[in-house]
Structure formats: C-alpha cells, structure tokens
Design an enzyme around this catalytic site. Structure first.
Site, PDB file in Angstrom:
ATOM      1  N   SER A 182      51.210  50.351  90.242  1.00  0.00           N
ATOM      2  CA  SER A 182      50.077  49.769  90.960  1.00  0.00           C
ATOM      3  C   SER A 182      50.465  49.038  92.242  1.00  0.00           C
ATOM      4  CB  SER A 182      49.294  48.836  90.045  1.00  0.00           C
ATOM      5  OG  SER A 182      50.142  47.859  89.502  1.00  0.00           O
ATOM      6  N   HIS A 210      45.908  54.502  88.393  1.00  0.00           N
ATOM      7  CA  HIS A 210      45.869  54.796  89.836  1.00  0.00           C
ATOM      8  C   HIS A 210      46.080  56.275  90.154  1.00  0.00           C
ATOM      9  CE1 HIS A 210      45.696  50.551  90.935  1.00  0.00           C
ATOM     10  NE2 HIS A 210      46.472  50.374  89.874  1.00  0.00           N
ATOM     11  N   LYS A 241      38.689  52.401  89.020  1.00  0.00           N
ATOM     12  CA  LYS A 241      39.341  52.639  90.319  1.00  0.00           C
ATOM     13  C   LYS A 241      38.703  53.868  90.963  1.00  0.00           C
ATOM     14  CE  LYS A 241      43.175  50.056  88.490  1.00  0.00           C
ATOM     15  NZ  LYS A 241      42.603  48.732  88.763  1.00  0.00           N
TER      16      LYS A 241
HETATM   17  C1  LIG Z   1      48.195  50.239  86.168  1.00  0.00           C
HETATM   18  C2  LIG Z   1      46.987  49.499  85.697  1.00  0.00           C
HETATM   19  N1  LIG Z   1      46.669  49.537  84.395  1.00  0.00           N
HETATM   20  C3  LIG Z   1      45.595  48.889  83.917  1.00  0.00           C
HETATM   21  C4  LIG Z   1      44.775  48.167  84.733  1.00  0.00           C
HETATM   22  C5  LIG Z   1      43.607  47.438  84.163  1.00  0.00           C
HETATM   23  O1  LIG Z   1      42.456  48.177  84.356  1.00  0.00           O
HETATM   24  P1  LIG Z   1      41.033  47.439  84.513  1.00  0.00           P
HETATM   25  O2  LIG Z   1      40.986  46.894  85.895  1.00  0.00           O
HETATM   26  O3  LIG Z   1      40.047  48.519  84.238  1.00  0.00           O
HETATM   27  O4  LIG Z   1      40.989  46.368  83.484  1.00  0.00           O
HETATM   28  C6  LIG Z   1      45.044  48.124  86.101  1.00  0.00           C
HETATM   29  C7  LIG Z   1      44.110  47.396  87.004  1.00  0.00           C
HETATM   30  O5  LIG Z   1      44.337  46.577  87.741  1.00  0.00           O
HETATM   31  C8  LIG Z   1      46.191  48.787  86.597  1.00  0.00           C
HETATM   32  O6  LIG Z   1      46.505  48.712  87.889  1.00  0.00           O
END
Ligand SMILES: Cc1ncc(COP(=O)(O)O)c(C=O)c1O
Length: 392
Positions: A182, A210, A241
């Site tokens: 991320s 992502h 996203k």
């Molecule tokens: C790699 C990754 N996994 C999980 C999440 C969490 O997802 P959510 O924003 O739907 O809670 C994020 C979000 O920021 C993320 O970047």
C-alpha cells in the site's frame, strides 16, 4: 488532583515535536480528479478510488435505488437480523470476479484481515508476514497469538530460510502478504510464494486491496496478473478502493467461507454492509469487467507520470501499480513538500511514520482513471516546482 488523562497531552506534544501530528483536510467534493478545499480547486492525487468509480453516475444511481428500496442501515449482523438478495448477489459476483468457489463480505477490509487471520491460526501456530504488510494484517497476526516471523520485504530467500528452520515445528502455518504494497506500490512475487507454500505445506493468504480493478486483464487483481488464481487458497480484498464503495471480502473454497461464517468474530459480531454500498459494489464490478479501457487509460497515465517524475530528478520507488511513491526523506521535509504541492494546485499529503519507516517519508501519489493527461501535466509542474523550492 492528578489528571489520569494528563499523559495524553504529553503524548500529543511528543507527536508534534516529531512532526508526526495528523490532522484532517475537508474536501468540498467527492473523490473526483478535481476537488475543492475551502472553495479552491486542486488536482486530487491521493485517492485509492483508482478507477474513479465512487463518483460514476451508474454506481451512484445503483446505490440510490438500493437506498430507496432498503433504507440506510442493515440492522445488524446478517446471522441475526437477516441477509438480503444484494448481499448474496455481491458475494456471488466477487466469487466469479476472483475465480473462486465462494466469497464472504465484511464491513471493511480491515475487519476481513483481522478476523480471518486470527481465526485461521492461533497459539502454537506460525505466521510468516512480509515486513511491509498493511497494518490490518499485522494486527490480525498479533491478535491470533500465533508466533510471528517477519520476512524482509519481497525476500523469498529469507522466507524460505525461515520456513526451513521451522520445518519440524508442530501446528498450522500461514504465509500472508499484500499483493500490491500500500505504501510502496510494488508487487509480491506470487508464483514464488505459491511454490513455497506448497513445498512447505503452508496456507497462503493474499491481500488484493490495491490490485483489484488495477491489475490483470479482467481487472481481477494480482492473482490474475500472475496466473495463480487457482493456486492461492485465501484471497482477501476490499471494496473501498478501485471498487469505490465500502466493505471487505474473502474469496476461496466453500469450506473456507463456511468456516468464516461460523468462526470469525469480526463477521459474526458486526453489523453488515448497508444496501447502498452493496449495490454500488455490484455496479462497479460490472464496469470493471466490461470497460477494460478505463484500466488501459489508467496505466497510460501511470507511465506518463512516473517518467515525468524521473525526468525532474526525484526518486520514485519501483512500483508496479497506481501508487507512485516519491521519496522525500524526513517528516519535516515531507510536510514542506506536500504544502508546496498544494500551493501549486495539487493535493496529496505527506506520508510519515508509522505508515512508513523513519527517514522514508514520501509523497504517495495515486493516479485515477478519471485523470486526463492535462491533470498529469499539472501534477508534474507542481512536483517540479516543489522539488526546486524544497530539495535544491
Ligand atoms: C493493503 C490493505 N489491506 C487492507 C486495508 C483495509 O481495507 P479497508 O480500508 O476496506 O478497511 C487497506 C486499506 O487501507 C490496505 O491498504
């Protein structure tokens, strides 16, 4: 008398001293390429809505119709308050989109990760986690009470040596990784992770947050991109996203999904997604599957932006996604750089610890399919000017 909450002020002072204090910026618009802040226009370069679908009229229309039919809230956990045709339809759509037998929804990706990881493994088990995995994976590992081994970022040799040294350990073993990281935007080498998980008899779980909508010919994600859709048994993703809505999911075998429905606390004890979010996600997946041109346009912009940033002389981490991390260094300089960008009409905040390691602060620029080449040109001019003001 001593104030029992007095320590909070001290902690905040410490955060401020280190230039790590976080504050909110209020936008006057949705996640569009052009936003307003205090009535002034900016190019948005900080959204994870990579395909611009959160403001697509078809997605918004589907959400509005569902809102009219079902109202605002879902009333509780699906196991208690009941499920809807939209929950079922979205789970079926995700399963087919991710080429899995079945899928299950969570109210967020965060809840999907913490609940699933901490239910798959427990005390006496072992989890292997890339050092740059998302906080929700880290928290899921901690919550599980399993022994945690952190392997160096993308270093499958390091992972292999950890797996070898644990060869005779009892208990379950899980390898878990982001597919697109991320903050760095680079890709886990999934084929190698599949090989390692198979040869060491480990479970493998990947987080497609992502990658979904951005990678793969159908936009299904990194498992499609690497052709390992049938070989990764536990696939997590988020609807927040590129899908432009809200929620998380796990896709996998019917057995895995039944297990989650019966065992995972963040599924069982959490109010389910409301209808508007479900309908928005269904409409967005339709668009992702039927309009590959959006993804192609996004990739053209990513290439154009990265090459322009390189020409300016800035350091870009080697990313393979819509996330383009421009390295600045310390927290103070990163804040100054972000504010110089803003003065030049571009909104993208500085990313600082704990989101990234100390000294590796960056501008995490993200491209969206709604951007035009003109947006990218404006962004590049802003980066050039910020570079000249802050780094020369
Ligand atoms: C790699 C990754 N996994 C999980 C999440 C969490 O997802 P959510 O924003 O739907 O809670 C994020 C979000 O920021 C993320 O970047």
């Amino acid at each position: 008398m001593n104030n029992p909450l007095g320590w909070i002020e001290k902690d905040l002072a410490h955060i401020r001293d280190k230039k790590l204090f976080r504050a909110l910026t209020e936008l006057g618009t949705g996640q569009s390429p052009d936003i307003t802040i205090d009535g002034k226009r900016y190019v948005l370069l900080a959204s994870n809505s990579y395909l611009g679908l959160s403001v697509d009229p078809r997605v918004v229309g589907a959400a509005g119709r569902a809102l009219g039919k079902y109202g605002t809230g879902s009333g509780g956990s699906r196991l208690v308050s009941g499920s809807t045709d939209l929950h079922r339809e979205l789970e079926e759509r995700i399963a087919s989109f991710k080429s899995a037998d079945a899928a299950i929804l969570f109210s967020s990706g965060y809840l999907a990760n913490i609940g699933t990881i901490s239910s798959l493994i427990g005390e006496g088990d072992m989890v292997y986690s890339d050092e740059l995995n998302h906080a929700s994976i880290i928290d899921g590992c901690r919550l599980s009470r399993a022994d945690i081994r952190i392997y160096r970022h993308l270093d499958s040799g390091h992972l292999e040596s950890q797996l070898s040294s644990d060869r005779n350990r009892k208990g379950k073993r899980l390898i878990v990784t982001d597919t697109v990281f991320s903050m760095d935007g680079d890709l886990a080498r999934l084929p190698r992770l599949v090989e390692l998980s198979e040869s060491f008899g480990c479970m493998l779980m990947v987080d497609e947050a992502h990658a979904t909508g951005v990678l793969g010919e159908r936009g299904s994600g990194a498992t499609e991109h690497f052709g390992v859709e049938d070989e990764v048994p536990i696939v997590m993703g988020t609807l927040s996203k590129a899908i432009g809505s809200l929620g998380g999911y796990i896709a996998g075998s019917q057995g895995l999904i039944d297990f989650i429905r019966n065992r995972v606390r963040s599924y069982i004890f959490d109010t389910s997604l409301p209808a508007a979010s479900l309908a928005a996600s269904i409409a967005a997946i339709d668009i992702i599957e039927n309009e590959p041109g959006r993804r192609e346009h996004l990739w053209r912009l990513i290439k154009m932006f990265k090459s322009g940033i390189g020409d300016i002389g800035l350091t870009v981490l080697p990313s393979d996604s819509a996330i383009v991390p421009v390295l600045v260094g310390g927290a103070g300089p990163a804040l100054e750089f972000a504010s110089a960008l803003r003065e030049n009409g571009v909104y993208t905040p500085a990313v600082r610890p704990p989101s990234v390691p100390e000294g590796m602060c960056r501008i995490r620029a993200t491209l969206m399919a709604g951007h035009t080449e003109e947006h990218v040109e404006i962004a590049l001019r802003a980066f050039k000017s910020a570079f000249e003001t802050c780094m020369k």
